[in-house]
Write an enzyme that holds these catalytic residues in place. Structure first.
Site, PDB file in Angstrom:
ATOM      1  N   ALA A  98       0.863  -1.180   0.000  1.00  0.00           N
ATOM      2  CA  ALA A  98       0.000   0.000   0.000  1.00  0.00           C
ATOM      3  C   ALA A  98       0.897   1.227   0.000  1.00  0.00           C
ATOM      4  O   ALA A  98       2.096   1.129   0.273  1.00  0.00           O
ATOM      5  CB  ALA A  98      -0.866  -0.020   1.256  1.00  0.00           C
TER       6      ALA A  98
ATOM      7  N   GLU B 167      -0.863  -9.250  -1.049  1.00  0.00           N
ATOM      8  CA  GLU B 167      -2.291  -9.492  -0.803  1.00  0.00           C
ATOM      9  C   GLU B 167      -3.096  -9.440  -2.101  1.00  0.00           C
ATOM     10  O   GLU B 167      -4.008 -10.232  -2.316  1.00  0.00           O
ATOM     11  CB  GLU B 167      -2.822  -8.462   0.203  1.00  0.00           C
ATOM     12  CG  GLU B 167      -2.207  -8.655   1.580  1.00  0.00           C
ATOM     13  CD  GLU B 167      -2.649  -7.587   2.560  1.00  0.00           C
ATOM     14  OE1 GLU B 167      -2.247  -6.435   2.380  1.00  0.00           O
ATOM     15  OE2 GLU B 167      -3.409  -7.899   3.478  1.00  0.00           O
TER      16      GLU B 167
ATOM     17  N   GLY C 145       0.532  -5.113   0.738  1.00  0.00           N
ATOM     18  CA  GLY C 145      -0.664  -5.065  -0.105  1.00  0.00           C
ATOM     19  C   GLY C 145      -0.423  -5.649  -1.491  1.00  0.00           C
ATOM     20  O   GLY C 145      -1.355  -6.131  -2.131  1.00  0.00           O
TER      21      GLY C 145
ATOM     22  N   GLU D 226       4.251  -5.611   7.158  1.00  0.00           N
ATOM     23  CA  GLU D 226       3.433  -4.596   7.833  1.00  0.00           C
ATOM     24  C   GLU D 226       3.758  -4.470   9.316  1.00  0.00           C
ATOM     25  O   GLU D 226       3.703  -3.386   9.885  1.00  0.00           O
ATOM     26  CB  GLU D 226       1.944  -4.928   7.676  1.00  0.00           C
ATOM     27  CG  GLU D 226       1.368  -4.585   6.315  1.00  0.00           C
ATOM     28  CD  GLU D 226       1.511  -5.704   5.298  1.00  0.00           C
ATOM     29  OE1 GLU D 226       2.353  -6.615   5.517  1.00  0.00           O
ATOM     30  OE2 GLU D 226       0.797  -5.678   4.292  1.00  0.00           O
TER      31      GLU D 226
END
Ligand code: CAA
Length: 592
Positions: free
Chosen positions: A63, A105, A102, A125
């Protein structure tokens, strides 16, 4: 301007390419474009399968951390990821570089994952004080089992593509040009049904004790941190709850962490490390010299530990005892790092001899940041090539680079590049006795010793500082137990935890601010990074100056001023920078 996400047809396969340099972070624009491209591709009857790949040096590395802490902009990442999971045509993720957070993911919501050799995968993370918040904690245990998922998510380490394949995280490691191979892969699986969705699997709990064991290990390894424990809870939800409910639980835990001061602090350290790597007052194009071989002077364990760092980076290194070694051995080395002990006069004599023994342009470095580097340099005819280098501690990630009055920009650039070769972060500061790290360690440990001398129990002081987050190792170095008490019977005066904490930590903040006053450090971030990487200051508090901003510089200043009034000692005199911030209600890192 390049489009952030493009769709190119290769026969019946649609190649979706994300192009958001430098690391293809899933910024708002990427999320909008990706959702739009996936939406139109899914309704396109001519496309039987899709490939998601990235331009540039890496697959999506996560992200966009710069957006964290700001008001969320729709669509959020979970929405994009879950939309991908609903697609009715096969999607292949083509990974290269670093597929992180992310990014991984996103790949896990695809039906297949292929990767280039050399790819690294991970869910880091936890190091940012959060957890994988786009389905990672629910999909990874479903795909590779709970034990391996806990290791990845709670540990946060990157794994090789070979390991990822062995675990079942990627389906194939491909040779040759990645996108062409991924398109070929997509063509092969285009007609296969049902689509293998990770969300449809069940998480396997191989061992009923795995959560208990992981929690115990986490208490030992991640004491004081919130995120690793939330990670465990999120993975537990993958076992206990259906997928959709697990996502809800993951989201709640994620949001709790995202708004925590720990995550703010850890994100500050992430960006701080990158900022500190770009020193003030040193142009990025200053040439660095090649360091082909190095000599370390010293005969104590520290000198050998420093030499090990060079050896680990495959830099030829020899260790010499400055008391007995013939300096003729130094004639061909590019850097001599003196890690031996000694007073200033001895060092001046030593460096004068090194100057005679070494070839022109060889760097002469001292690891003793408590001595006057300018006085040492003045004993040589090459003050431009005399520099301070502190690997503190040698096993850590910090290289403190101390620039003397006459040290050349080229010598500094060489030292900073050396840091990179050693796998450490070089932080450039002005050489004043104590540098940054050692001076700050001395300040808080002196205050802790003072408390003990005044009658506080050493274990009490240690416990308070340990609970704040200092390591046992740092506390052992402070040697509080051996401090002499001033009171005749040694009885412990009643000290509150708060007094102990404020005296030690606010003394540290005040001293940090003085380093700014004296321009030893150019920016608050240099101090915070040095303290976190080199002085065991807990990363989840972000460094002394970030911590001061969290507490409020005004409160710190008022404490320091009051204490200075009471004790009168010069070292408690409030730093002008701290005083100015308090007067203007400012912060070390700007106004909120
Ligand atoms: N978001 C925003 N910016 C990022 C970023 C990210 N995820 N990752 C890296 N950057 C920026 C860096 O700040 C740096 O910017 P500057 O050049 O302006 O300093 C630039 O990209 C290059 O980064 P590095 O200097 O670190 O480059 P590198 O080649 O040494 O390392 C990397 C590359 C391994 C990807 C490293 O940058 C890294 O580890 N990034 C963070 C990865 C991460 O933590 N991802 C998880 C994000 S959180 C998440 O995804 C949450 C979720 O589940 C929803």
């Amino acid at each position: 301007m390049t489009e952030l996400v493009t769709l190119v047809r290769h026969g019946n396969v649609g190649l979706v390419t994300i192009d958001n340099p430098p690391v293809n972070a899933l910024s708002h624009g990427v999320r909008v474009a990706l959702l739009q491209v996936l939406g139109s591709a899914s309704g396109d009857d001519e496309l039987a399968a899709l490939v998601i790949a990235c331009a540039g040096r890496t697959f999506v590395a996560g992200a966009d951390i710069k957006e964290f802490g700001r008001p969320p902009l729709a669509p959020d990442l979970p929405e994009v990821v879950e939309f991908l999971d609903t697609l009715e045509k096969p999607v292949v993720a083509a990974l290269h570089g670093t597929a992180l957070g992310g990014g991984l993911e996103l790949a896990l919501a695809c039906h297949y994952r292929v990767a280039a050799k050399g790819t690294k995968l991970g869910l880091p993370e936890v190091t940012l004080g959060i957890l994988p918040g786009a389905g990672g904690t629910q999909r990874v245990p479903r795909l590779i089992g709970v034990a391996a998922a806990l290791e990845m998510i709670v540990g946060g380490a990157l794994i090789s593509v070979e390991k990822a394949q062995a675990l079942g995280l990627v389906d194939a490691v491909l040779d040759g040009e990645l996108t062409a191979a991924a398109i070929e892969h997509a063509r092969r699986v285009a007609d296969q049904r049902p689509l293998p969705r990770v969300s449809a699997r069940r998480a396997t709990l191989e061992d009923p004790d795995v959560f208990e064991r992981c929690t115990k290990e986490t208490h030992e390894r991640w004491r004081g941190y919130l995120a690793p424990f939330h990670c465990i809870e999120a993975v537990r939800a993958a076992v206990d709850l259906p997928f959709a409910e697990g996502l809800v639980r993951e989201r709640a835990l994620f949001q709790e962490l995202m708004s925590s001061s720990q995550s703010r602090a850890q994100r500050h350290v992430f960006f701080g490390e990158r900022e500190a790597a770009k020193p003030v007052g040193l142009a990025s194009d200053v040439p660095a010299r090649e360091l082909g071989s190095v000599a370390v002077l010293g005969n104590a364990p520290d000198a050998f530990a420093v030499a090990d760092c060079f050896a680990a980076a495959r830099i030829p290194v020899r260790v010499l005892d400055p008391g007995s070694a013939p300096f003729t051995e130094l004639a061909d080395v590019d850097l001599v790092l003196d890690a031996s002990s000694g007073e200033l006069a001895e060092k001046r004599e030593l460096f004068a001899r090194l100057d005679d023994a070494c070839k022109p342009l060889a760097l002469l470095a001292s690891s003793a940041s408590d001595l006057d580097l300018d006085a040492i340099a003045a004993a040589t005819r090459r003050a431009r090539d005399v520099i301070g280098l502190r690997l503190a501690p040698p096993t850590g990630r910090l290289l403190e680079v101390l620039r003397g009055r006459d040290t050349s920009a080229e010598a500094c650039a060489t030292a900073l590049r050396l840091g990179k070769r050693l796998g450490k972060l070089g932080v450039l500061v002005t050489a004043k006795p104590g540098g940054v790290g050692q001076r700050l360690f001395a300040r808080w440990s002196r205050e802790a010793a003072e408390l003990v001398a005044q009658g506080a129990h050493p274990e009490h002081v240690e416990r308070v500082l340990y609970d704040f987050g200092f390591t046992r190792d740092a506390l052992a170095r402070a040697r509080l137990a051996s401090t002499q008490t001033q009171s005749s019977n040694g009885a412990a005066h009643g000290r509150s935890d708060r007094e102990i904490l404020e005296r030690c930590v606010f003394a540290l903040v005040n001293e940090s601010a003085r380093l700014l006053d004296e321009q030893v450090a150019a920016r608050p971030v240099d101090i915070d990074v040095i303290c976190v990487l080199g002085q065991a200051f807990p990363a989840y508090r972000g460094g002394p100056l970030f911590y001061a901003d969290e507490v409020g510089p005004t409160s710190v200043f008022e404490f320091v001023r009051e204490y200075h009034r009471n004790v009168g000692s010069e070292e408690w005199a409030p730093s002008p920078t701290l005083e100015r911030l308090a007067a203007s209600r400012g912060r070390f890192y700007g106004r909120p």
